[in-house]
Design an enzyme around this catalytic site. Structure first.
Site, mmCIF file in Angstrom:
data_model
loop_
_atom_site.group_PDB
_atom_site.id
_atom_site.type_symbol
_atom_site.label_atom_id
_atom_site.label_comp_id
_atom_site.label_asym_id
_atom_site.label_seq_id
_atom_site.Cartn_x
_atom_site.Cartn_y
_atom_site.Cartn_z
ATOM 1 N N GLU A 436 34.623 39.960 48.228
ATOM 2 C CA GLU A 436 35.472 41.117 47.902
ATOM 3 C C GLU A 436 34.773 41.950 46.839
ATOM 4 O OE1 GLU A 436 39.559 41.929 45.373
ATOM 5 O OE2 GLU A 436 39.545 40.218 46.755
ATOM 6 N N GLU A 441 39.615 49.440 39.885
ATOM 7 C CA GLU A 441 40.951 48.964 39.573
ATOM 8 C C GLU A 441 41.321 49.464 38.181
ATOM 9 O OE1 GLU A 441 41.943 44.722 41.267
ATOM 10 O OE2 GLU A 441 39.932 44.662 40.388
#
Length: 548
Positions: A436, A441
């Site tokens: 991932e 974020e």
């Protein structure tokens, strides 16, 4: 005539023991300094505050007959050359301490006189945040931010707030100094800051070569006449003391620069990679992975140098770039997201992160309008959750291996919001074995701090390989978030500034097809506490583009 000269020199060499006054053509009268006097005024000293006002500052004045310069050893590991004999010095060790100050008055031909005094002073100055950023609580390496414009620059230094306070004379372009053997050693610098809890330390590993300002090339025995790399050993641990900055902040609105108000003072002539005859650096800004400092050139106080450092080792990518646009969504058609490109994740259950939202495909949570994709998280009950939002993905519609992804986006605000732009391996059911890559974020509880992270076996959950940077307008303006994914490296950028890099290899799962995901989560393991006043907020995406 020669015999007379030899006799005169011999006679003078004897009389030097008793302060010979003979003339020397190079030095003139070689009279030793005398009557050395040192005055120390503790700033803020009163009857009730005999050790000063807590600033740790002391005004020193040294005078002597026949002296041409003075050197101060302040007794805390810091030594400074002070030609005038007048200096304000700030002690930074918290508490009341007595220091033995040694002053050396130098005369012509190297003749010197030494005297010591003791000074007792109180300091309450600290910058715990700067120490934490510098060291990570123990030890941290810093490098030149070689890929960033202006990583080395110079500007005027005038104590007048109508003047510029930035590198207005010169700013180095990305990797500029790597193009010539005269300057390429600059990027070899590794600067390590460490702390034992009470003292800050610094070491410079320059690989044996230092990039010198031409004004100081004689220090290394150089004669090039221009800035140049010379063999010069700068090793050895230095003590770093912190003190309040006394410089100004410009009022020029277009270039005004906030400072942390903290100076770093290096012992034993320590310096930060580029030799400019200075051992004191003002911290203009600092985060966990980026630092901007300012230093006045030692022999030319009209010039201020600016340095940008990062915790990422500078490595020029072996590939030029990915420039062939192979897939994109410009979000120019109002309505639902294009079903040929996107599908939805629907439902709740925490999604493995303890998230609090229910993902829907409702236009109230996700819609394309006015040229943007808008994903809105709302305080709204549905399916047993108190919040709704949306998550879309390109799974089975578009997947790829290696490339450059650029996303221009404006992020939501509010405590508990957790927007994300990321890539997940096609065999996602095997997570973390699928790999991932989190391009971006942010959590609303720490606004303007964005993260880039990689998850894979041994580095899942809170143990990801991550870094962060500050984007001061992330929630009010659009910024470009980018990942450059190659067989050799994975690099993360904001507005083309690199802030996280990772060496890719065949032994980790970042070498097969991944798909794209856009979402706004609420709360959870990373999003944290949701503000009770939260009602709704949106992530807006102008475009997403993939190049190969």
């Amino acid at each position: 005539m020669k015999n007379i000269l030899y006799k005169t020199l011999a006679f003078c060499s004897l009389l030097l023991l008793v302060n010979c006054q003979a003339e020397n053509k190079e030095f003139g009268a070689m009279t030793a300094p005398s009557n050395l006097n040192i005055m120390a005024e503790v700033v803020g000293q009163t009857t009730t505050n005999p050790n000063g006002d807590g600033s740790g500052k002391v005004n020193f004045t040294a005078t002597a007959d026949n002296a041409i310069s003075y050197k101060f050893d302040f007794g805390d590991g810091i030594i400074k050359n002070v030609p005038s004999g007048i200096i304000e010095y700030g002690y930074t060790k918290n508490g009341v301490y007595t220091y033995t100050v040694t002053v050396t008055a130098s005369g012509k031909a190297g003749i010197a006189m030494v005297k010591t005094i003791q000074v007792t002073v109180k300091s309450t100055y600290t910058d715990a945040a700067a120490v934490q950023h510098l060291t990570g609580g123990s030890s941290k390496r810093w490098y030149w931010s070689a890929s960033e414009p202006g990583h080395l620059g110079v500007g005027e230094n005038d104590n007048n707030d109508t003047k510029n306070y930035y590198a207005n004379y010169y700013q180095a372009s990305p990797w500029e100094k790597a193009s010539s053997a005269d300057s390429s050693c600059l990027y070899d610098n590794v600067m390590t800051f460490s702390t034992d809890g009470t003292q800050l330390f610094y070491t410079l590993d320059n690989g044996g070569n230092t990039f010198f300002n031409s004004s100081y090339q004689s220090v290394a025995g150089g004669t090039a006449g221009y800035d140049h790399c010379y063999s010069y050993n700068a090793s050895g641990q230095k003590i770093v003391s912190l003190s309040p900055s006394t410089s100004f902040v410009a009022s020029n609105a277009s270039h005004a620069t906030e400072t942390t108000g903290t100076m770093m003072n290096f012992s034993d002539n320590g310096f930060m990679g580029y030799y400019i005859g200075q051992s004191s650096y003002e911290i203009i800004s600092i985060t966990d992975n980026r630092m901007v400092v300012r230093a006045v050139q030692g022999n030319n106080p009209a010039l201020a140098w600016y340095h940008i450092f990062t915790t990422i080792a500078p490595v020029q990518d072996p590939i030029t770039d990915y420039t062939n646009l192979v897939w994109s969504d410009e979000f120019n058609t109002d309505g639902a997201p294009d079903p040929t490109k996107w599908s939805y994740d629907i439902g709740n259950g925490g999604w493995g992160n303890g998230e609090a939202e229910y993902y829907t495909n409702s236009p109230s949570n996700i819609v394309v309008q006015n040229g943007n994709l808008v994903i809105t998280a709302k305080a709204q009950s549905q399916g047993g959750s108190n919040y709704t939002s949306a998550r879309i993905k390109t799974y089975n519609n578009y997947e790829f291996t290696y490339g450059k992804v650029e996303v221009r986006a404006k992020l939501p605000s509010g405590g508990g919001t957790w927007p994300a732009i990321w890539l997940l391996g096609h065999n996602y059911s095997t997570w973390p074995a699928c790999g991932e890559m989190d391009m971006m974020e942010e959590v609303g509880n720490t606004p303007d701090k964005v993260f880039a992270s990689l998850h894979y076996p041994g580095h899942s959950g809170g143990n990801s390989v991550t870094n962060s940077t500050m984007v001061t307008n992330s929630q009010s303006s659009f910024n470009i978030y980018k990942i450059l994914w190659t067989p050799n490296s994975i690099r993360f950028y904001v507005n083309n500034v690199l802030y996280h890099s990772f060496p890719n290899s065949a032994s980790i799962p970042f070498n097969s097809n991944c798909f794209l995901i856009l979402n706004v989560a609420m709360g959870g393991n990373f999003g944290g506490t949701i503000s009770p006043s939260f009602t709704q907020s949106s992530m807006e995406v102008d475009y997403i583009r993939v190049y190969q």
